[in-house]
Scaffold this active site. Structure first.
Site: not given
Ligand SMILES: NC(=O)c1ccc[n+]([C@@H]2O[C@H](COP(=O)([O-])OP(=O)(O)OC[C@H]3O[C@@H](n4cnc5c(N)ncnc54)[C@H](O)[C@@H]3O)[C@@H](O)[C@H]2O)c1
Length: 321
Positions: A81, A146
Site C-alpha cells: 500500500a 489515505y
C-alpha cells in the site's frame, strides 16, 4: 517456479515493515511464502531468504494474475500500500492508484484462483477524529485521502469476499511500531523519535503535542493477523487491532527520552511545528471484539515496546546515517 505440497501464501508488501514480520511468521508456521513487492518503500534486506520475492507492482494486473495462477495461494495477506497519511496528502492520486486499483487487481486475482482467506489491513484513519475509544461499529468519517482509500478498500474486500465466496478479515490497525520500522520515512513516529534522540538530535512535535494515538507493538499485530487467518466465519469480519489505550504525542516523546537515558532537557530536545492537515487529533481503538472473538491479547506495553525499538536501533546501524 516450483510448487510445493505445503500451503502457499501470497504476502503483498512483504518487504515492508509489517509485511516482512508477517512473512517471517508464515515461514515459521510452515507455509511457502511468495512476496509481491515493488520495493518502493520496502527493502530487499528485510526479506527472509526462505521466501520467494517477486518484484513488481500490484498495479500490473497481468503479472499479478500470472503469479496467482502459478502459486495457487490458499491465503492472501494484502499489505502492499501507499501506507502514509502524509504521502496521501501530497499525492492523493498515487495513493488511490495503489490502494484502490492495486487492491482491485489483488482481489480479482484472488477470486480467479479461489483463495480461501483474504486479510486486509485497514487503519484507524477510517474513523477520522474521535474523542473516546471506538469500537468497530463507530461511524466512519476519514479525514485524509489515505483514510478514504482504506475505507473504500474495506468495501471492495467485502464485495469480493461475498460475491466470490472467500473468507475475509479486515484488521484496523492502530499506530504500529517496533523493530524493523525505518526511522527515515515520514511515518513511524516511535522509530523517528527514538533514532533522533539516540543521535542527540532534537525532535519535532506536530501541533501542541497533545494529539492522541493508539500505539500497538508489531508482534501483537502479527499475533492478531495469524489468529484472524484461523478464524472461521462465513461473513467478512472487521477487527480493531490496537492497545485500547491512548497516548499523547508529547508523552510518547517523554517516554522515549526516559527509556533512552538521554539527559538533554525537554526544552533543548523538543520543538513544536504546525499540525499537519488531514491528521486526526485523537484515535484510540477499543479492542474487546478481537480479544473475545479471536482469543487475542496484546502482550507488549508501550514502555517495553519502546525499549525494544531503542535496542534494535542501537544494534543496527540504522541511526548512524
Ligand atoms: N504502520 C502502521 O502503523 C499501519 C497502520 C494501519 C495500517 N497499516 C497498513 O499496513 C500495511 C503495511 O504498512 P507498513 O507500515 O508495513 O508500510 P510499508 O511502507 O513499510 O510497507 C508497504 C510495502 O508495500 C510495498 N508497495 C507499495 N506500493 C506497492 C505496489 N504498488 N506494488 C507492490 N508493492 C508495493 C512497499 O515497497 C512496501 O514494502 C499497509 O497497507 C498500511 O496501510 C499500517
Amino acid at each position: 517456479m516450483q510448487k510445493s505440497q505445503r500451503s502457499n501464501v501470497i504476502v503483498t508488501g512483504g518487504a515492508g515493515f509489517i509485511g516482512s514480520h508477517i512473512v517471517e511468521r508464515f515461514i515459521r508456521d510452515g507455509f511457502d511464502v511468495y512476496i509481491v513487492d515493488d520495493l518502493s518503500t520496502g527493502s530487499r534486506d528485510s526479506v527472509s531468504t526462505a521466501a520467494h520475492l517477486c518484484e513488481f507492482s500490484i498495479t500490473d494486473d497481468a503479472e499479478l494474475l500470472r503469479l496467482f495462477r502459478d502459486v495457487q495461494p490458499t491465503v492472501v495477506s494484502h499489505h502492499a500500500a501507499q501506507a502514509s497519511v502524509v504521502g496521501s496528502l501530497d499525492d492523493a492520486e498515487s495513493d488511490l492508484k495503489t490502494n484502490g486499483s492495486g487492491l482491485l487487481n489483488v482481489l480479482r486475482s484472488s477470486a480467479e484462483v479461489s483463495v480461501r482467506q483474504f486479510i486486509f489491513p485497514s487503519s484507524c484513519a477510517v474513523f477520522g477524529d474521535v474523542s473516546d475509544a471506538v469500537d468497530e461499529m463507530h461511524p466512519l468519517t476519514p479525514l485524509s485521502p489515505y483514510g478514504i482509500s482504506k475505507l473504500a478498500g474495506e468495501h471492495y474486500v467485502r464485495y469480493f469476499a461475498e460475491h466470490f465466496g472467500f473468507s475475509a478479515s479486515i484488521l484496523r490497525y492502530g499506530n504500529v511500531y517496533g523493530p524493523g520500522q525505518s526511522p527515515h520515512r515520514p511515518c513511524g513516529v516511535a522509530s523517528i523519535f527514538a533514532d533522533r534522540i539516540l543521535n542527540g538530535q532534537p525532535i519535532q512535535l506536530f501541533g501542541d503535542g497533545e494529539s492522541v494515538r493508539d500505539y500497538i507493538f508489531i508482534t501483537d499485530v502479527i499475533d492478531a493477523h495469524m489468529l484472524a487467518i484461523q478464524h472461521q466465519s462465513d461473513k467478512v469480519s472487521v477487527f480493531n487491532v490496537g492497545s485500547g489505550k491512548g497516548t499523547r504525542l508529547i508523552d510518547l516523546a517523554r517516554s522515549i527520552r526516559a527509556e533512552s537515558g538521554c539527559t538533554a532537557s525537554e526544552a533543548k530536545l523538543f520543538s513544536f511545528v504546525p499540525e499537519r492537515r488531514g491528521e486526526a487529533r485523537a484515535c484510540v481503538l477499543r479492542n474487546s471484539f478481537a480479544i473475545e472473538t479471536l482469543g487475542w491479547q496484546p502482550h507488549v506495553d508501550l514502555k517495553e515496546g519502546l525499549r525494544r525499538v531503542l535496542g534494535w536501533l542501537r544494534e543496527s546501524d540504522c541511526h548512524c546515517h
